[in-house]
Design an enzyme around this catalytic site. Structure first.
Site, short mmCIF file in Angstrom:
data_model
loop_
_atom_site.label_atom_id
_atom_site.label_comp_id
_atom_site.label_asym_id
_atom_site.label_seq_id
_atom_site.Cartn_x
_atom_site.Cartn_y
_atom_site.Cartn_z
N THR A 41 38.72 28.64 32.90
CA THR A 41 39.44 28.73 34.17
C THR A 41 38.49 28.38 35.32
OG1 THR A 41 40.75 30.55 33.27
CG2 THR A 41 40.72 30.32 35.67
N ALA A 177 47.62 39.31 49.35
CA ALA A 177 46.43 39.09 50.19
C ALA A 177 45.17 39.47 49.42
CB ALA A 177 46.54 39.90 51.47
N ILE A 180 42.45 35.14 45.80
CA ILE A 180 43.02 33.79 45.67
C ILE A 180 43.86 33.47 46.90
CG2 ILE A 180 44.73 32.39 44.39
CD1 ILE A 180 43.67 33.63 41.84
N ARG A 269 45.91 38.37 37.98
CA ARG A 269 45.85 37.64 36.71
C ARG A 269 45.91 38.64 35.57
NH1 ARG A 269 44.15 32.42 36.86
NH2 ARG A 269 43.03 32.57 34.88
N ALA A 317 33.59 35.42 37.24
CA ALA A 317 32.85 34.55 36.32
C ALA A 317 31.49 35.15 35.97
CB ALA A 317 32.68 33.18 36.96
N HIS A 441 11.84 34.50 59.98
CA HIS A 441 12.62 34.31 61.21
C HIS A 441 12.68 32.82 61.52
CE1 HIS A 441 14.19 34.99 65.22
NE2 HIS A 441 13.25 34.17 65.69
P1 FAD Z 1 38.22 31.82 31.22
O1 FAD Z 1 37.39 31.15 32.24
O2 FAD Z 1 39.65 32.03 31.51
O3 FAD Z 1 38.03 30.97 29.90
C1 FAD Z 1 38.72 31.26 28.74
C2 FAD Z 1 38.87 29.97 27.96
O4 FAD Z 1 39.30 30.29 26.65
C3 FAD Z 1 39.90 29.00 28.51
O5 FAD Z 1 39.32 27.75 28.74
C4 FAD Z 1 40.98 28.93 27.44
O6 FAD Z 1 41.52 27.62 27.30
C5 FAD Z 1 40.19 29.31 26.20
N1 FAD Z 1 41.00 29.91 25.15
C6 FAD Z 1 41.83 30.98 25.24
N2 FAD Z 1 42.37 31.27 24.05
C7 FAD Z 1 41.88 30.37 23.18
C8 FAD Z 1 42.07 30.12 21.81
N3 FAD Z 1 42.86 30.91 21.06
N4 FAD Z 1 41.44 29.07 21.24
C9 FAD Z 1 40.64 28.26 21.97
N5 FAD Z 1 40.41 28.44 23.28
C10 FAD Z 1 41.02 29.49 23.87
N6 FAD Z 1 35.36 34.13 39.79
C11 FAD Z 1 34.18 34.18 40.45
O7 FAD Z 1 33.28 34.90 40.02
N7 FAD Z 1 33.96 33.44 41.58
C12 FAD Z 1 34.90 32.65 42.10
O8 FAD Z 1 34.67 32.00 43.12
C13 FAD Z 1 36.16 32.59 41.47
N8 FAD Z 1 37.13 31.79 41.94
C14 FAD Z 1 38.32 31.72 41.28
C15 FAD Z 1 39.31 30.92 41.82
C16 FAD Z 1 40.54 30.81 41.19
C17 FAD Z 1 41.60 29.94 41.79
C18 FAD Z 1 40.76 31.52 39.97
C19 FAD Z 1 42.06 31.40 39.24
C20 FAD Z 1 39.77 32.32 39.44
C21 FAD Z 1 38.55 32.44 40.10
N9 FAD Z 1 37.54 33.26 39.61
C22 FAD Z 1 36.34 33.35 40.28
C23 FAD Z 1 37.70 34.05 38.38
C24 FAD Z 1 37.01 33.33 37.19
O9 FAD Z 1 37.55 32.05 37.04
C25 FAD Z 1 37.18 34.13 35.92
O10 FAD Z 1 36.74 35.46 36.13
C26 FAD Z 1 36.36 33.53 34.79
O11 FAD Z 1 36.75 32.20 34.56
C27 FAD Z 1 36.51 34.36 33.50
O12 FAD Z 1 35.78 33.76 32.49
P2 FAD Z 1 36.21 33.93 30.95
O13 FAD Z 1 35.19 33.15 30.19
O14 FAD Z 1 36.39 35.34 30.64
O15 FAD Z 1 37.64 33.25 30.83
P1 NAI Z 2 44.15 40.18 43.43
O1 NAI Z 2 44.34 41.27 42.47
O2 NAI Z 2 42.84 39.97 44.07
O3 NAI Z 2 45.22 40.31 44.62
C1 NAI Z 2 46.60 40.37 44.39
C2 NAI Z 2 47.29 40.90 45.64
O4 NAI Z 2 48.69 40.75 45.48
C3 NAI Z 2 47.01 42.38 45.88
O5 NAI Z 2 46.58 42.56 47.21
C4 NAI Z 2 48.37 43.03 45.62
O6 NAI Z 2 48.57 44.19 46.39
C5 NAI Z 2 49.33 41.91 46.01
N1 NAI Z 2 50.68 42.03 45.42
C6 NAI Z 2 51.00 42.35 44.14
N2 NAI Z 2 52.35 42.37 43.99
C7 NAI Z 2 52.89 42.06 45.19
C8 NAI Z 2 54.24 41.91 45.68
N3 NAI Z 2 55.31 42.11 44.90
N4 NAI Z 2 54.43 41.56 46.96
C9 NAI Z 2 53.37 41.36 47.78
N5 NAI Z 2 52.09 41.49 47.37
C10 NAI Z 2 51.83 41.81 46.10
O7 NAI Z 2 44.61 38.87 42.63
P2 NAI Z 2 44.40 37.32 42.90
O8 NAI Z 2 44.11 37.06 44.33
O9 NAI Z 2 45.59 36.68 42.28
O10 NAI Z 2 43.10 36.99 42.07
C11 NAI Z 2 43.05 37.22 40.65
C12 NAI Z 2 41.64 37.40 40.20
O11 NAI Z 2 40.88 36.22 40.34
C13 NAI Z 2 40.95 38.50 40.98
O12 NAI Z 2 40.70 39.55 40.10
C14 NAI Z 2 39.68 37.90 41.45
O13 NAI Z 2 38.58 38.69 41.08
C15 NAI Z 2 39.58 36.53 40.78
N6 NAI Z 2 39.15 35.57 41.79
C16 NAI Z 2 37.89 35.70 42.31
C17 NAI Z 2 37.47 34.87 43.32
C18 NAI Z 2 36.13 35.06 43.90
O14 NAI Z 2 35.34 35.75 43.30
N7 NAI Z 2 35.81 34.45 45.03
C19 NAI Z 2 38.33 33.83 43.87
C20 NAI Z 2 39.65 33.82 43.28
C21 NAI Z 2 40.00 34.65 42.27
#
Ligand code: FAD
Ligand code: NAI
Length: 462
Positions: A41, A177, A180, A269, A317, A441
């Site tokens: 992801t 809020a 994401i 998520r 991550a 600084h």
């Molecule tokens: P994932 O990254 O979800 O990887 C799991 C992988 O396993 C996937 O590629 C999937 O295809 C594969 N997989 C699953 N099941 C199988 C199977 N049965 N066989 C083969 N492959 C399989 N986190 C941060 O720390 N900083 C950020 O800035 C940040 N920004 C984000 C922005 C967005 C829009 C989103 C959605 C998430 C963000 N996150 C961020 C969260 C971060 O992406 C996740 O916490 C992280 O990717 C988790 O890593 P993981 O390895 O556990 O799982």
């Molecule tokens: P989140 O859990 O951070 O926020 C979801 C928000 O949606 C909460 O504030 C919640 O109260 C609200 N909500 C839930 N149901 C609702 C409803 N019915 N109506 C209105 N509001 C509602 O989840 P988000 O932003 O989707 O991110 C998912 C995960 O991805 C997070 O756990 C985050 O750690 C990770 N992520 C991390 C990033 C980073 O580290 N910079 C960037 C993006 C994602």
């Protein structure tokens, strides 16, 4: 069919880091990934593409709002959305190919396809069944939507669709809020869309230090993002040229609706474990669907481990990576360790928001005696020079021992600044240890030192 010491299922930050570390520790390792590219992801549809769009749109914002102030006059850049998308894709491709290179370098076998576990010690990919002494599940997470919302990833999108919209929308409603919602909301606001965030709770970014959350919301409001707080979204109906989001205000149960070209559902998520066959194996899950693990990341079935977004804890991550390295050490017979008390969180908005350790609310709840050292970026020459004097650094330290318990930063480069506090916390440092460390600084990090000074005899530039 091949025999391995370790098979990791999932090639995201948890899985690929784990696989590389296992190989470095001398274990014959494979990693199963069903996507076309490695990186999970995070690299494909998460951290990396979102940061590319945040960088591009932040640059646009600087050009539109701050260049003229610095004597850089002339027309602001126009936006070529297709080019911005291909820049984003190049960044993603460079990173995912980088992981492929690291696999080759470290002799990790990439088993391409979706994996399942027909029995302990076996992983099936396509028609092939491989054997492994240890199986590590790092299958990650997927967006979780709400009932009454049909996501089509076209105009009703999760983060995945929001990263690749066909065109820049005129209006966006963000549901949630959280991280994401606010990062992607910032992207589209800077691109000129009318952005409204509808949030269930009364504060943004649940779990964040309340004082920081309040300041953050004020700053985002000043940037033009609208907030509807305390509103439970009931559903989204799709019209010809617009979508209608209906919500109920929690304070009086009144219903209202809002139209937008694009609706981003950012309500959290959920762990992804589909198709792995965990139930048949007897691998226990938590109530919220995460894989249950013990202190060594082992599931209820011996020899099967789980890490990252698929298990409890912050979905980040770097948390997944740390667990990946730690479980590699465990299966190699060493001592894997993750300090869950020192995992930073960063929001890559402008300004950035970063935190580590306890919030003030948590300390109050625990009944702990603490002191607060705060320093505003207004007193930091470097921050003022880039028009980012609005934020602050807040350090929470034990009242009696001065040991740092938490830190919260809203301001320029907060996501980098937080790490000196993480290191200090790992070493059990006091606020005075930070305060007595010479900081160059003029740097933003002087604000961290000043906040540490404020925990003692006082900041100098306050
Ligand atoms: P994932 O990254 O979800 O990887 C799991 C992988 O396993 C996937 O590629 C999937 O295809 C594969 N997989 C699953 N099941 C199988 C199977 N049965 N066989 C083969 N492959 C399989 N986190 C941060 O720390 N900083 C950020 O800035 C940040 N920004 C984000 C922005 C967005 C829009 C989103 C959605 C998430 C963000 N996150 C961020 C969260 C971060 O992406 C996740 O916490 C992280 O990717 C988790 O890593 P993981 O390895 O556990 O799982
Ligand atoms: P989140 O859990 O951070 O926020 C979801 C928000 O949606 C909460 O504030 C919640 O109260 C609200 N909500 C839930 N149901 C609702 C409803 N019915 N109506 C209105 N509001 C509602 O989840 P988000 O932003 O989707 O991110 C998912 C995960 O991805 C997070 O756990 C985050 O750690 C990770 N992520 C991390 C990033 C980073 O580290 N910079 C960037 C993006 C994602």
């Amino acid at each position: 069919m091949a025999e391995f010491d370790v098979i990791v299922i999932g090639g995201g930050p948890g899985g690929y880091v784990c696989a590389i570390r296992c190989a470095q520790l001398g274990l014959k390792t494979a990693c199963v990934e069903g996507r076309e590219t490695l990186g999970g992801t995070c690299l494909n549809v998460g951290c990396i593409p979102s940061k590319a769009l945040l960088h591009a749109t932040h640059s646009l914002h600087e050009a539109e709002h701050n260049f003229a102030k610095m004597g850089l006059k002339g027309k602001s850049p126009s936006v070529d959305w297709d080019q911005m998308q291909s820049y984003k894709q190049d960044v993603v491709d460079g990173n995912t190919k980088g992981i492929e290179f690291l696999f080759k370098k470290n002799k990790v076998t990439w088993l391409k396809g979706w994996g399942s576990i027909p029995a302990a010690g076996q992983v099936k990919v396509g028609e092939d069944v491989h054997t492994a002494k240890n199986i590590i599940v790092a299958s990650g997470s997927v967006p979780s939507s709400l009932p009454g919302i049909d996501v089509d990833e076209d105009t009703i999108v999760t983060s995945t669709g929001a990263l690749s919209l066909k065109k820049i929308p005129k209006s966006v409603v963000v549901i949630g809020a959280g991280v994401i919602g606010l990062e992607m909301g910032s992207v589209y606001k800077r691109l000129g869309a009318d952005v409204t965030v509808v949030e269930f709770l009364d504060a943004i970014t649940p779990g964040m230090d309340a004082e920081v959350a309040r300041s953050f919301q004020k700053m985002l409001t000043k940037q033009g993002i609208n907030f509807v707080m305390g509103a439970a979204v009931q559903g989204v109906s799709k019209g010809k040229n617009k979508n209608t989001v209906t919500y109920k205000l929690r304070k009086d149960e009144s219903e209202a609706s809002i139209d937008a070209e694009v609706v981003l559902v950012a309500t959290g998520r959920k762990p992804y474990t589909d198709g792995l066959g965990l139930e048949a194996l007897g691998v226990e899950l938590e109530k919220r669907g995460q894989i249950k693990i013990d202190d060594h990341w082992q599931t209820s079935v011996k020899g099967i481990y789980a890490i990252g977004d698929a298990v409890v804890g912050p979905m980040l991550a770097h948390k997944a990576e740390d667990e990946g390295m730690a479980v590699a050490e465990v299966v190699a017979g060493k001592h894997g360790h993750v300090n869950y008390g020192v995992i930073p969180g960063v929001i890559y908005s402008s300004p950035e928001v970063a935190s580590v350790g306890k919030t003030e609310e948590q300390l109050k709840e625990e009944g702990r005696a603490y002191k607060v050292g705060k320093f505003s970026f207004m007193g930091n020459a470097r921050a003022k020079a880039i028009f980012q004097g609005d934020g602050f650094v807040k350090i929470l330290a034990d009242k009696a021992t001065d040991r740092i318990l938490g830190a919260h930063i809203i301001g320029p480069c907060a996501g980098d600044l937080i790490h000196e506090i993480c290191v200090a916390m790992e070493f059990g440092a006091s606020a005075q240890d930070l305060a007595l460390t010479c900081h160059a600084h003029p740097t933003y990090s002087e604000a961290v030192r000043e906040a540490a000074l404020a925990c003692g005899d006082g900041a100098i530039h306050a």
